[in-house]
Design a protein around this motif. Structure first.
Motif, mmCIF file in Angstrom:
data_model
loop_
_atom_site.group_PDB
_atom_site.id
_atom_site.type_symbol
_atom_site.label_atom_id
_atom_site.label_comp_id
_atom_site.label_asym_id
_atom_site.label_seq_id
_atom_site.Cartn_x
_atom_site.Cartn_y
_atom_site.Cartn_z
ATOM 1 N N PHE A 246 0.795 -1.226 0.000
ATOM 2 C CA PHE A 246 0.000 0.000 0.000
ATOM 3 C C PHE A 246 0.832 1.284 0.000
ATOM 4 N N GLY A 247 2.156 1.157 -0.062
ATOM 5 C CA GLY A 247 3.003 2.341 -0.103
ATOM 6 C C GLY A 247 3.073 3.103 1.200
ATOM 7 N N ASN A 248 2.638 2.461 2.298
ATOM 8 C CA ASN A 248 2.625 3.105 3.609
ATOM 9 C C ASN A 248 2.986 2.056 4.648
ATOM 10 N N PRO A 249 4.084 2.221 5.370
ATOM 11 C CA PRO A 249 4.510 1.180 6.329
ATOM 12 C C PRO A 249 3.550 0.975 7.488
ATOM 13 N N LEU A 250 2.607 1.908 7.710
ATOM 14 C CA LEU A 250 1.665 1.788 8.819
ATOM 15 C C LEU A 250 0.260 1.390 8.357
ATOM 16 N N GLU A 251 0.096 1.098 7.089
ATOM 17 C CA GLU A 251 -1.228 0.782 6.546
ATOM 18 C C GLU A 251 -1.381 -0.721 6.333
ATOM 19 N N PHE A 252 -2.221 -1.355 7.175
ATOM 20 C CA PHE A 252 -2.470 -2.792 7.034
ATOM 21 C C PHE A 252 -3.481 -3.110 5.940
ATOM 22 N N GLY A 253 -4.281 -2.127 5.539
ATOM 23 C CA GLY A 253 -5.201 -2.339 4.426
ATOM 24 C C GLY A 253 -6.656 -2.044 4.718
ATOM 25 N N HIS A 254 -7.037 -1.932 5.999
ATOM 26 C CA HIS A 254 -8.450 -1.769 6.313
ATOM 27 C C HIS A 254 -9.027 -0.464 5.774
ATOM 28 N N ASN A 255 -8.193 0.553 5.675
ATOM 29 C CA ASN A 255 -8.679 1.830 5.151
ATOM 30 C C ASN A 255 -9.047 1.748 3.679
ATOM 31 N N TYR A 256 -8.595 0.688 2.993
ATOM 32 C CA TYR A 256 -8.925 0.515 1.576
ATOM 33 C C TYR A 256 -10.081 -0.443 1.354
ATOM 34 N N LEU A 257 -10.763 -0.814 2.435
ATOM 35 C CA LEU A 257 -12.023 -1.551 2.267
ATOM 36 C C LEU A 257 -13.058 -0.646 1.612
ATOM 37 N N PRO A 258 -13.818 -1.146 0.649
ATOM 38 C CA PRO A 258 -14.859 -0.308 0.039
ATOM 39 C C PRO A 258 -15.800 0.310 1.070
ATOM 40 N N GLU A 259 -16.086 -0.435 2.146
ATOM 41 C CA GLU A 259 -16.976 0.076 3.193
ATOM 42 C C GLU A 259 -16.455 1.380 3.769
ATOM 43 N N PHE A 260 -15.159 1.452 4.024
ATOM 44 C CA PHE A 260 -14.594 2.655 4.627
ATOM 45 C C PHE A 260 -14.235 3.704 3.586
ATOM 46 N N GLN A 261 -14.021 3.276 2.346
ATOM 47 C CA GLN A 261 -13.796 4.238 1.278
ATOM 48 C C GLN A 261 -15.070 5.048 1.001
ATOM 49 N N ARG A 262 -16.223 4.368 1.159
ATOM 50 C CA ARG A 262 -17.507 5.056 0.927
ATOM 51 C C ARG A 262 -17.945 5.887 2.122
ATOM 52 N N ALA A 263 -17.478 5.539 3.310
ATOM 53 C CA ALA A 263 -17.934 6.207 4.531
ATOM 54 C C ALA A 263 -17.471 7.669 4.547
ATOM 55 N N GLU A 264 -18.363 8.530 4.915
ATOM 56 C CA GLU A 264 -18.061 9.966 4.923
ATOM 57 C C GLU A 264 -16.918 10.290 5.878
ATOM 58 N N HIS A 265 -16.885 9.599 7.027
ATOM 59 C CA HIS A 265 -15.887 9.921 8.048
ATOM 60 C C HIS A 265 -14.792 8.852 8.161
ATOM 61 N N GLY A 266 -14.723 7.921 7.201
ATOM 62 C CA GLY A 266 -13.652 6.943 7.196
ATOM 63 C C GLY A 266 -13.802 5.872 8.259
ATOM 64 N N GLN A 267 -12.689 5.199 8.581
ATOM 65 C CA GLN A 267 -12.716 4.070 9.513
ATOM 66 C C GLN A 267 -12.846 4.532 10.959
ATOM 67 N N PHE A 268 -12.096 5.546 11.359
ATOM 68 C CA PHE A 268 -12.139 6.072 12.722
ATOM 69 C C PHE A 268 -12.543 7.542 12.699
ATOM 70 N N SER A 269 -13.416 7.895 13.616
ATOM 71 C CA SER A 269 -13.834 9.293 13.718
ATOM 72 C C SER A 269 -14.544 9.518 15.052
ATOM 73 N N LEU A 270 -14.392 10.715 15.602
ATOM 74 C CA LEU A 270 -15.101 11.068 16.827
ATOM 75 C C LEU A 270 -16.606 11.124 16.609
ATOM 76 N N THR A 271 -17.021 11.248 15.352
ATOM 77 C CA THR A 271 -18.458 11.301 15.073
ATOM 78 C C THR A 271 -19.158 9.986 15.400
ATOM 79 N N TYR A 272 -18.402 8.889 15.456
ATOM 80 C CA TYR A 272 -18.989 7.588 15.790
ATOM 81 C C TYR A 272 -19.096 7.376 17.297
ATOM 82 N N LEU A 273 -18.426 8.203 18.066
ATOM 83 C CA LEU A 273 -18.253 7.937 19.491
ATOM 84 C C LEU A 273 -19.578 7.855 20.239
ATOM 85 N N LYS A 274 -20.442 8.808 20.049
ATOM 86 C CA LYS A 274 -21.683 8.885 20.817
ATOM 87 C C LYS A 274 -22.543 7.639 20.618
#
Length: 411
Positions: A246-274
């Motif tokens: 993935f060209g990034n030593p810290l990227e395991f690949g989950h951020n390139y899941l279509p589910e998270f690619q489509r998500a407005e706030h990505g894989q992690f966000s404070l908007t999910y916290l509540k």
């Protein structure tokens, strides 16, 4: 040889008892849900990745539409941290993609029993106490759900659970090379467990201080730099693999899941916290006019019911504070703080583990809470008071696992 074998059997009678109880429990659950160790595993991403490595590829070579795959530059990759694929390599050599994942998951479960009991033994618990607290850990807190098959999500957590216990045990004994290497392997299953590294370091320093009380901390560290060889090599492998894919030593690949690619706030966000905190706290209230409680089968439910070790560890922590025996020591404050941060971090994830019963992500912190409970030595009275919580947690895990795997409606 025979005497040694007899000695081993005698030393591990509690492990045979608890392993037998676990196998009987798994048999009963399997008889209801129809998933046996020899059942075909459709969610075998780690085996597919291991076979691809053996064939000289880093990608999987094709799409598998039913799997969670990372898509990068038009290629399909395993989106999960890679260590379980290393475990699968020898099996992939023999079985190809049809690795015996169910048997591997069951074997990991048995090894976990031995590891948990050995940790409790080395920390000074007597046989009855060891059986009780290890039974509490393994039967009442969500781990049982995970070991019933070799699905990609679950076998990673099962392996992380085992490796975390191994890292803790070796750290307590002052075996830093093993402790830090097992911890690095656990990070390759569930990266967020990297958070607990300070706990291992404190245990290691404590063990070294007991052996060499007159040696300065700097000298102790410098004389044991060799301990870093294993984890550094393991981390280098992870980082190279991530960079090569993935060209990034810290990227395991989950951020390139279509589910998270489509998500407005990505894989992690404070908007999910509540919403995620609400899911962790929500009591399973009746649905409509039904008299049955509506236990969620997606993204979790009340942690205080399905992960009762959290409540118990809090009670033991408070009891130790009242005794003033542990309250001034670093681990006393660090363990609950890191566990809280861990829970807060996973509450910022877009999901809380998807389809499962209980709170799947919270299972990752159980080995560390288990360490705290043993270190803070609950009184007999407090231990007796935990019996109902163990019964509640175990009953919910048994019934909830059967209901959820069978997709039985609850309303």
């Amino acid at each position: 040889m025979i005497q040694r074998l007899r000695g081993f059997v005698s030393r591990h009678q509690d492990a045979y008892l608890l392993s037998g109880a676990l196998l009987c429990t798994m048999f009963v659950i399997a008889s209801f849900i129809g998933i046996w160790p020899w059942s075909h595993n459709w969610y075998n991403t780690y085996s597919l990745q291991a076979v691809s490595w053996l064939e000289g590829r880093l990608d999987l070579g094709q799409d598998y539409s039913w799997l969670e795959l990372a898509i990068y530059d038009g290629k399909y990759y395993c989106s999960f941290p890679p260590f379980p694929s290393l475990l699968m390599l020898p099996f992939a050599l023999v079985f190809g993609t049809q690795t015996p994942d169910g048997f591997i998951a069951a074997a990991l479960a048995i090894v976990t029993v031995f590891e948990a009991l050995q940790l409790a033994r080395e920390l000074g618990l007597k046989e009855g106490e060891r059986l009780y607290w290890c039974g509490f850990l393994l039967f009442a807190n969500g781990w049982l759900w995970l070991v019933m098959n070799g699905y990609v999500w679950f076998i990673a957590q099962t392996l992380c659970f085992l490796l975390s216990l191994a890292a803790i045990r070796h750290a307590y004994a002052g075996r830093g090379g093993w402790a830090l290497s097992w911890w690095a392997c656990a990070v390759g299953c569930r990266p967020m467990c990297a958070l607990y590294l300070p706990v291992l370091m404190i245990l290691l320093v404590r063990a070294l201080r007991q052996r060499q009380p007159d040696t300065s901390l700097i000298r102790l560290v410098l004389s044991h730099l060799r301990w870093a060889i294993g984890p550094v090599l393991i981390a280098a492998f992870y980082m190279w693999l991530n960079w090569a894919r993935f060209g990034n030593p810290l990227e395991f690949g989950h951020n390139y899941l279509p589910e998270f690619q489509r998500a407005e706030h990505g894989q992690f966000s404070l908007t999910y916290l509540k919403d995620n905190i609400k899911a962790m706290l929500r009591f399973p209230l009746p649905y409509g006019d039904s008299t049955k409680l509506n236990w969620p089968q997606v993204n979790g439910t009340a942690f205080y019911l399905v992960n009762p070790l959290i409540l118990v560890s809090a009670a033991v922590w408070f009891s130790a504070f009242r005794r003033r025996g542990e309250s001034g020591k670093a681990l006393y404050w660090l363990l609950p703080l890191l566990s809280f941060v861990y829970a807060l971090f996973i509450a910022c994830h877009r999901t809380l583990g998807g389809w499962h019963f209980g709170n799947r992500y919270l299972v990752d912190i159980m080995p560390w809470l288990f360490l705290g409970v043993i270190l803070w030595k609950p009184s007999r009275r407090l231990t007796r008071l935990t019996f109902p919580l163990m019964a509640l947690g175990t009953a919910l895990q048994l019934v909830g696992t059967v209901v959820t795997y069978n997709h039985w409606p609850l309303h």
